[in-house]
Design a protein around this motif. Structure first.
Motif, short mmCIF file in Angstrom:
data_model
loop_
_atom_site.label_atom_id
_atom_site.label_comp_id
_atom_site.label_asym_id
_atom_site.label_seq_id
_atom_site.Cartn_x
_atom_site.Cartn_y
_atom_site.Cartn_z
N VAL A 1 0.85 -1.18 0.00
CA VAL A 1 0.00 0.00 0.00
C VAL A 1 0.88 1.22 0.00
CG1 VAL A 1 -1.86 -1.18 1.20
CG2 VAL A 1 -0.11 -0.01 2.52
N SER A 2 0.25 2.37 -0.18
CA SER A 2 1.00 3.61 -0.19
C SER A 2 1.72 3.75 1.15
CB SER A 2 0.04 4.79 -0.39
OG SER A 2 -0.63 4.66 -1.62
N MET B 1 -6.57 4.59 2.01
CA MET B 1 -5.23 4.03 2.22
C MET B 1 -5.21 3.13 3.46
SD MET B 1 -2.61 7.15 1.47
CE MET B 1 -2.34 7.79 -0.18
N ARG B 2 -5.88 3.58 4.51
CA ARG B 2 -5.90 2.79 5.74
C ARG B 2 -6.67 1.47 5.52
NH1 ARG B 2 -4.36 3.90 10.64
NH2 ARG B 2 -3.99 6.06 10.11
N LEU B 3 -7.80 1.55 4.80
CA LEU B 3 -8.58 0.35 4.53
C LEU B 3 -7.80 -0.62 3.64
CD1 LEU B 3 -12.13 1.84 3.88
CD2 LEU B 3 -11.40 0.52 5.87
N ALA C 1 -5.88 -9.37 3.78
CA ALA C 1 -7.04 -10.12 3.28
C ALA C 1 -7.50 -11.12 4.33
CB ALA C 1 -6.64 -10.86 2.00
N ARG C 2 -8.82 -11.17 4.52
CA ARG C 2 -9.37 -12.14 5.47
C ARG C 2 -10.84 -12.37 5.13
NH1 ARG C 2 -8.74 -7.72 9.22
NH2 ARG C 2 -6.94 -8.76 10.12
N TYR D 1 -9.06 -10.35 -1.59
CA TYR D 1 -8.09 -9.35 -2.03
C TYR D 1 -7.88 -8.29 -0.95
CZ TYR D 1 -7.95 -10.89 -6.93
OH TYR D 1 -7.76 -11.60 -8.09
N GLY D 2 -8.49 -8.48 0.21
CA GLY D 2 -8.47 -7.42 1.20
C GLY D 2 -9.43 -6.32 0.78
#
Length: 342
Positions: free
Chosen positions: A16-17, A72-74, A79-80, A85-86
């Motif tokens: 992620v960023s 960004m936080r999400l 992934a769960r 893909y999360g």
């Protein structure tokens, strides 16, 4: 004996960023919010729709950055459960929301601008000019801050487009303020608003189109699936490629799956490795799932090369082929190695 090889490419760019992106975005958010409050007050005092529209646009800028930070936080969550893909596409939702906001706001501002063209109010040109010039400085700083973040993310690009169109809007507002101040032509304020509207429509349309492509599972822009299929089937020992799907999980994360048929006696594992190297090195696709099987060994060599995906299914050239034991319900075009003439 038929072999099956299911593989997933490794080294996926699922990062992620980084925190640095969040810092750049937060700095721009604080600057925008502070200036926006000042601009609203001045816009009302000067009776300038151009300033008020700029302030309204700055509000959407702030919202777009807040959405980007939340997304960004999400997206950083692992992934769960049912989200295999999360929540990576939260960033694409954010980009689409930014685009839709730009389009809706442009409709409202266009209506107000036309009203002011018909019946222009008195505008304090000097106040508009000074405020717009200071707005240009603020937006230049914010544009620079966001340019430091990862713009390959459609999410960050959405926030960046908001800021950039606001910068151009301030330039148009400054010009209109100068015209009003020097000539008394008050309709210049409404004309400047229409310029901002045009910029917002352009940016909003682009964001909605690009995010829509990802949601509709389209191939990444600039990548032709048919050309890629022909490239894959031209590799050594590959006879047929079908069920070829190319999509984007989120910005900068293309994915591919395909069913590959290999000539009898061919090395399925070697073919898979070669194809994955081709996809990774030539197309930047590191998330690839390939099912590699031997084509049925019965029949003559000519028959082997012309076996098709099933009755009524068309090949890549549009022709219909006989049935095959493999994938009787294939999806999309079928790419075949042409029989080699002696």
């Amino acid at each position: 004996m038929t072999e099956h090889a299911h593989s997933h490419g490794h080294g996926h760019s699922h990062g992620v960023s980084p925190d640095a992106d969040r810092r750049w975005l937060r700095a721009a958010l604080l600057l925008l919010t502070a200036y926006m409050a000042v601009e609203v007050v001045i816009g009302v005092l000067a009776q300038s729709l151009a300033l008020i529209s700029d302030a309204a646009h700055m509000l959407t800028d702030a919202v777009s950055i807040v959405l980007a930070l939340i997304a960004m936080r999400l997206a950083a969550r692992p992934a769960r459960g049912g989200y295999t893909y999360g929540l990576k596409r939260a960033e694409i939702l954010s980009a689409q929301a930014n685009g839709i906001t730009l389009l809706l706001l442009s409709v409202w501002l266009a209506y107000e601008a036309v009203q002011r063209l018909i019946s222009p109010p008195a505008v304090t040109g000097g106040l508009v000019l000074i405020t717009a010039l200071s707005g240009i400085v603020v937006n230049l700083i914010c544009t620079w801050l966001l340019s430091r973040a990862n713009r390959s993310s459609l999410n960050v690009e959405g926030a960046y487009q908001h800021i950039l169109t606001d910068l151009f809007g301030f330039v148009a507002t400054a010009i209109s303020g100068l015209i009003v101040l020097t000539t008394g032509f008050t309709r210049a304020d409404a004309i400047a608003s229409l310029v901002v509207v045009a910029l917002m429509l352009r940016a909003g349309t682009g964001l909605v189109r690009e995010s829509g492509r990802i949601f509709m599972e389209a191939a990444p822009a600039g990548l032709d699936p048919d050309a890629l299929g022909e490239r894959l089937v031209s590799q050594d020992e590959v006879v047929e490629v079908h069920d070829l799907h190319i999509w984007q999980i989120t910005s900068g994360q293309p994915a591919l799956s395909a069913h590959i048929l290999v000539a009898p006696g061919g090395d399925c594992h070697k073919v898979r490795r070669n194809l994955q190297e081709l996809l990774s090195g030539g197309y930047g696709i590191t998330h690839a799932t390939l099912q590699v099987d031997h084509l049925g060994e019965q029949g003559s060599a000519g028959d082997v090369l012309t076996l098709g995906p099933g009755p009524g299914h068309a090949a890549a050239d549009g022709s219909e082929r006989p049935g095959s034991e493999h994938c009787e319900d294939t999806h999309g075009p079928v790419h075949r190695q042409e029989p080699r003439r002696p």
